[in-house]
Write a protein that holds these residues in place. Structure first.
Motif, PDB file in Angstrom:
ATOM      1  N   GLU A   8      40.457  31.371  29.280  1.00 48.16           N
ATOM      2  CA  GLU A   8      39.682  31.607  30.496  1.00 48.16           C
ATOM      3  C   GLU A   8      39.034  30.306  30.940  1.00 48.16           C
ATOM      4  O   GLU A   8      38.589  29.499  30.114  1.00 48.16           O
ATOM      5  CB  GLU A   8      38.608  32.679  30.263  1.00 48.16           C
ATOM      6  N   VAL A  11      37.237  28.453  38.110  1.00 47.28           N
ATOM      7  CA  VAL A  11      38.005  27.786  39.149  1.00 47.28           C
ATOM      8  C   VAL A  11      37.178  27.756  40.428  1.00 47.28           C
ATOM      9  O   VAL A  11      36.340  28.635  40.661  1.00 47.28           O
ATOM     10  CB  VAL A  11      39.362  28.487  39.416  1.00 47.28           C
ATOM     11  N   GLU A  22      39.556  32.507  35.895  1.00 46.31           N
ATOM     12  CA  GLU A  22      40.975  32.750  35.630  1.00 46.31           C
ATOM     13  C   GLU A  22      41.173  33.125  34.169  1.00 46.31           C
ATOM     14  O   GLU A  22      40.654  32.466  33.268  1.00 46.31           O
ATOM     15  CB  GLU A  22      41.784  31.505  35.959  1.00 46.31           C
ATOM     16  N   THR A  23      41.908  34.180  33.937  1.00 45.84           N
ATOM     17  CA  THR A  23      42.296  34.606  32.595  1.00 45.84           C
ATOM     18  C   THR A  23      43.813  34.602  32.533  1.00 45.84           C
ATOM     19  O   THR A  23      44.461  35.215  33.388  1.00 45.84           O
ATOM     20  CB  THR A  23      41.776  36.021  32.273  1.00 45.84           C
ATOM     21  N   ALA A  24      44.364  33.922  31.563  1.00 37.75           N
ATOM     22  CA  ALA A  24      45.818  33.804  31.499  1.00 37.75           C
ATOM     23  C   ALA A  24      46.291  33.734  30.064  1.00 37.75           C
ATOM     24  O   ALA A  24      45.560  33.303  29.162  1.00 37.75           O
ATOM     25  CB  ALA A  24      46.292  32.569  32.263  1.00 37.75           C
ATOM     26  N   THR A  33      50.171  36.816  40.679  1.00 41.75           N
ATOM     27  CA  THR A  33      48.800  36.513  40.291  1.00 41.75           C
ATOM     28  C   THR A  33      47.902  37.653  40.752  1.00 41.75           C
ATOM     29  O   THR A  33      47.962  38.064  41.908  1.00 41.75           O
ATOM     30  CB  THR A  33      48.329  35.192  40.917  1.00 41.75           C
ATOM     31  N   ARG A  64      48.757  36.486  35.178  1.00 39.87           N
ATOM     32  CA  ARG A  64      47.643  35.578  35.466  1.00 39.87           C
ATOM     33  C   ARG A  64      46.627  36.327  36.326  1.00 39.87           C
ATOM     34  O   ARG A  64      46.981  36.885  37.369  1.00 39.87           O
ATOM     35  CB  ARG A  64      48.172  34.360  36.206  1.00 39.87           C
ATOM     36  N   CYS A  65      45.363  36.344  35.909  1.00 38.54           N
ATOM     37  CA  CYS A  65      44.330  37.114  36.598  1.00 38.54           C
ATOM     38  C   CYS A  65      43.176  36.216  37.004  1.00 38.54           C
ATOM     39  O   CYS A  65      42.736  35.368  36.224  1.00 38.54           O
ATOM     40  CB  CYS A  65      43.808  38.227  35.690  1.00 38.54           C
ATOM     41  N   VAL A  66      42.680  36.425  38.227  1.00 44.29           N
ATOM     42  CA  VAL A  66      41.531  35.664  38.726  1.00 44.29           C
ATOM     43  C   VAL A  66      40.515  36.634  39.286  1.00 44.29           C
ATOM     44  O   VAL A  66      40.820  37.415  40.192  1.00 44.29           O
ATOM     45  CB  VAL A  66      41.952  34.652  39.813  1.00 44.29           C
ATOM     46  N   LEU A 103      45.934  29.718  45.013  1.00 42.58           N
ATOM     47  CA  LEU A 103      46.432  30.112  43.692  1.00 42.58           C
ATOM     48  C   LEU A 103      47.953  30.177  43.644  1.00 42.58           C
ATOM     49  O   LEU A 103      48.551  29.973  42.592  1.00 42.58           O
ATOM     50  CB  LEU A 103      45.841  31.462  43.294  1.00 42.58           C
TER      51      LEU A 103
END
Length: 306
Positions: A8, A11, A22-24, A33, A64-66, A103
């Motif tokens: 994490e 951003v 952001e968590t990826a 995304t 990918r999560c924001v 993104l």
């Protein structure tokens, strides 16, 4: 998940400096995304940490999560010349366009929007306008008084909004249980979802024609506006309305929240995650704890990552 660590990081989305987390996965999949939008004056954490739970669960499956704060809310600054703390602000249209472009610069439509209440409304608007890969909303509010009406006409970008009337505001104040529950629901359905403003077009048809994968999870009241629209467009494979009777609007009930988490995860992961991804629906994760393999990208900034 599959044992790969999650990372994490904070951003800043230009040009207005929107704040997000952001968590990826260390090796993310090729899926869209996911952009989570705050509701009301809430932050990127989401209602009862719901966005934290879903972002980490879905990132474990390779997405990918924001988690985003709209301008003037949470940790995002307001846009130049605009006030802070305005729900349903027209600037949110620009916020989500900027976020998708920043993104996913190669394909801004390769996003999946997620929101609840006002955030649900805004993500549906964004999905229609940007022809997103998907949108997943809980209890979106489509009937409200846009703030720009204080100074002028309604923003022409509003496709879904049905401005409130005095009668519909009174109907909202009637109790949703007891002897007045029937009159409340009947009045709300009759006047709460009347004629839209003249610029409104059949948004469900636009979502379907653009192949936007859509899931709406609603209680009875919130589903009424969508059901009216569906009655003119019919049922479609890419558009699903899931009605949970008695669903609390803000998902304050832990039991209801867990049920919604599972329903949203089943839907999103079955459509967008890699076929080999396996994500547990365990109680600990549903209550908001991070997976055991989760680590912040920068431990010195751990206080910012929540």
């Amino acid at each position: 998940g599959d044992g790969r660590p999650l990372f994490e990081r904070t951003v800043r989305i230009e040009p207005s400096g929107l704040f997000g987390i952001e968590t990826a996965n260390a090796t993310p999949s090729a899926g869209p995304t996911v952009i989570f939008v705050n509701n009301g004056f809430g932050s990127h954490v989401g209602p009862s940490r719901l966005w934290v739970v879903l972002a980490r669960r879905w990132a474990a499956a390779g997405l990918r999560c924001v988690r985003l704060d709209l301008s003037g809310i949470g940790d995002s600054p307001s846009r130049e010349g605009l006030p802070e703390h305005v729900v349903y602000a027209p600037a949110a249209f620009d916020d989500l366009f900027d976020a998708a472009r920043f993104l996913c610069p190669d394909d801004p439509s390769n996003v999946l929007f997620v929101g609840l209440c006002s955030g649900g409304y805004q993500t549906l608007e964004a999905a229609v306008a940007q022809r997103a890969r998907g949108v997943c909303v809980v209890n979106p509010v489509l009937r409200f008084r846009p703030p720009e009406l204080d100074d002028g006409p309604i923003d022409p970008r509003r496709r879904l909004c049905r401005p409130t009337t005095n009668v519909s505001r009174v109907a909202r104040r009637l109790p949703d249980r007891g002897p007045l529950a029937g009159p409340r629901l009947q009045t709300w359905r009759q006047v709460g979802f009347g004629e839209p403003h003249k610029s409104q077009a059949p948004w469900i048809r636009d979502l379907v024609d653009s192949h936007v994968d859509t899931l709406c999870i609603c209680g009875e009241d919130e589903a009424a506006a969508i059901a009216v629209e569906m009655s003119t467009t019919g049922r479609h494979q890419d558009f699903e309305l899931q009605i949970y009777p008695g669903l609390d609007h803000a998902l304050l009930s832990a039991g209801q929240r867990d049920r919604v988490v599972k329903r949203m995860s089943d839907h999103v992961l079955s459509r967008f995650a890699a076929p080999t991804a396996v994500v547990r629906h365990d109680t600990a994760t549903a209550e908001g704890s991070a997976p055991s393999s989760w680590t912040p990208a920068d431990s010195s900034r751990r206080a910012d990552v929540q």
